[in-house]
Every structure is written in C-alpha cells, then in structure tokens.
Motif scaffolding. Structure first.
Motif, PDB file in Angstrom:
ATOM      1  N   GLN A  42     -11.014 136.812  25.824  1.00 28.07           N
ATOM      2  CA  GLN A  42     -10.924 138.110  25.137  1.00 28.07           C
ATOM      3  C   GLN A  42      -9.699 138.871  25.618  1.00 28.07           C
ATOM      4  O   GLN A  42      -8.996 139.511  24.833  1.00 28.07           O
ATOM      5  CB  GLN A  42     -12.185 138.943  25.427  1.00 28.07           C
ATOM      6  N   PHE A  43      -9.444 138.809  26.914  1.00 24.16           N
ATOM      7  CA  PHE A  43      -8.298 139.500  27.510  1.00 24.16           C
ATOM      8  C   PHE A  43      -6.995 138.964  26.913  1.00 24.16           C
ATOM      9  O   PHE A  43      -6.107 139.724  26.522  1.00 24.16           O
ATOM     10  CB  PHE A  43      -8.320 139.297  29.031  1.00 24.16           C
ATOM     11  N   LYS A  44      -6.898 137.631  26.824  1.00 19.89           N
ATOM     12  CA  LYS A  44      -5.689 137.020  26.249  1.00 19.89           C
ATOM     13  C   LYS A  44      -5.460 137.488  24.825  1.00 19.89           C
ATOM     14  O   LYS A  44      -4.362 137.881  24.447  1.00 19.89           O
ATOM     15  CB  LYS A  44      -5.838 135.488  26.246  1.00 19.89           C
ATOM     16  N   ARG A  45      -6.542 137.417  24.019  1.00 23.88           N
ATOM     17  CA  ARG A  45      -6.420 137.813  22.618  1.00 23.88           C
ATOM     18  C   ARG A  45      -6.021 139.287  22.502  1.00 23.88           C
ATOM     19  O   ARG A  45      -5.189 139.654  21.688  1.00 23.88           O
ATOM     20  CB  ARG A  45      -7.759 137.607  21.900  1.00 23.88           C
ATOM     21  N   HIS A  46      -6.650 140.092  23.338  1.00 29.48           N
ATOM     22  CA  HIS A  46      -6.385 141.524  23.299  1.00 29.48           C
ATOM     23  C   HIS A  46      -4.910 141.808  23.566  1.00 29.48           C
ATOM     24  O   HIS A  46      -4.345 142.786  23.088  1.00 29.48           O
ATOM     25  CB  HIS A  46      -7.271 142.233  24.333  1.00 29.48           C
ATOM     26  N   HIS A  47      -4.274 140.935  24.369  1.00 26.93           N
ATOM     27  CA  HIS A  47      -2.869 141.117  24.699  1.00 26.93           C
ATOM     28  C   HIS A  47      -1.957 140.247  23.854  1.00 26.93           C
ATOM     29  O   HIS A  47      -0.823 139.939  24.235  1.00 26.93           O
ATOM     30  CB  HIS A  47      -2.655 140.870  26.195  1.00 26.93           C
ATOM     31  N   GLY A  48      -2.479 139.775  22.724  1.00 31.35           N
ATOM     32  CA  GLY A  48      -1.642 139.109  21.742  1.00 31.35           C
ATOM     33  C   GLY A  48      -1.387 137.631  21.965  1.00 31.35           C
ATOM     34  O   GLY A  48      -0.549 137.043  21.284  1.00 31.35           O
TER      35      GLY A  48
END
Ligand SMILES: [Zn+2]
Length: 96
Positions: A42-48
């Motif tokens: 989720q963190f990765k996705r949130h940061h693009g």
C-alpha cells in the motif's frame, strides 16, 4: 461473505481457484501478488510505485485467516491478507 467450499492452488498454471456452491473463480498468481494490500505494498502504491510481479511468481502456501487467506508467494512476500470479498472483487475485475 461465506468462505469458499473449495480452495485449489494450481501451481502449474499459476491459478488460485475458489469454489462456492453456486460460483467459482480463478485468479492469476501474479495478479494476486500485484494486488497485495499489505502495508508495504500500500505504501509503494501510495507513493506512485506500482507493485509488479514476474509472470512466473507462484503461491507456495495458503494460510487461513477466517475471513480470508494469507498468501505466501515464491518471491518471499508473505504479508498479504486477502479477504474473500476482495478475491471475488479481483475476479470480477479480471473477467470484466
Ligand atoms: Zn504486500
């Protein structure tokens, strides 16, 4: 959502198959890996940064967690919990 009556992990074809009395779905292992909702992904996705997985990644173990399953992948990733409703949602997306 009711748990499936059957869970089959088809490692040869890279598909996770779930069966209920009146429905059945099959999900691609790599697609499931890319759809992981653990905090890290989720963190990765949130940061693009899209979560990508090689096509030959496989589910090597399935741990029941009551409302769904925890999937352990051959790339070492093992933190994703997949509620039944989320799996059904992913299948609906996959089939349009
Ligand atoms: Zn993850």
């Amino acid at each position: 959502m009711q748990p499936p009556e059957r869970i089959d992990n088809d490692v040869t074809h890279g598909q996770l198959q779930l069966g209920w009395a009146h429905a059945a779905i099959a999900l691609d292992h790599a697609a499931l890996r890319e759809a992981c909702r653990c905090a890290e992904c989720q963190f990765k996705r949130h940061h693009g940064t899209p979560v990508s997985a090689p096509a030959d990644v496989r589910i090597t173990a399935i741990e029941p967690v009551g409302y769904g399953v925890q999937l352990i992948f051959s790339d070492g990733h093992a933190r994703g919990i997949y509620p039944w409703a989320y799996l059904a949602e992913l299948a609906a997306i996959a089939t349009g």
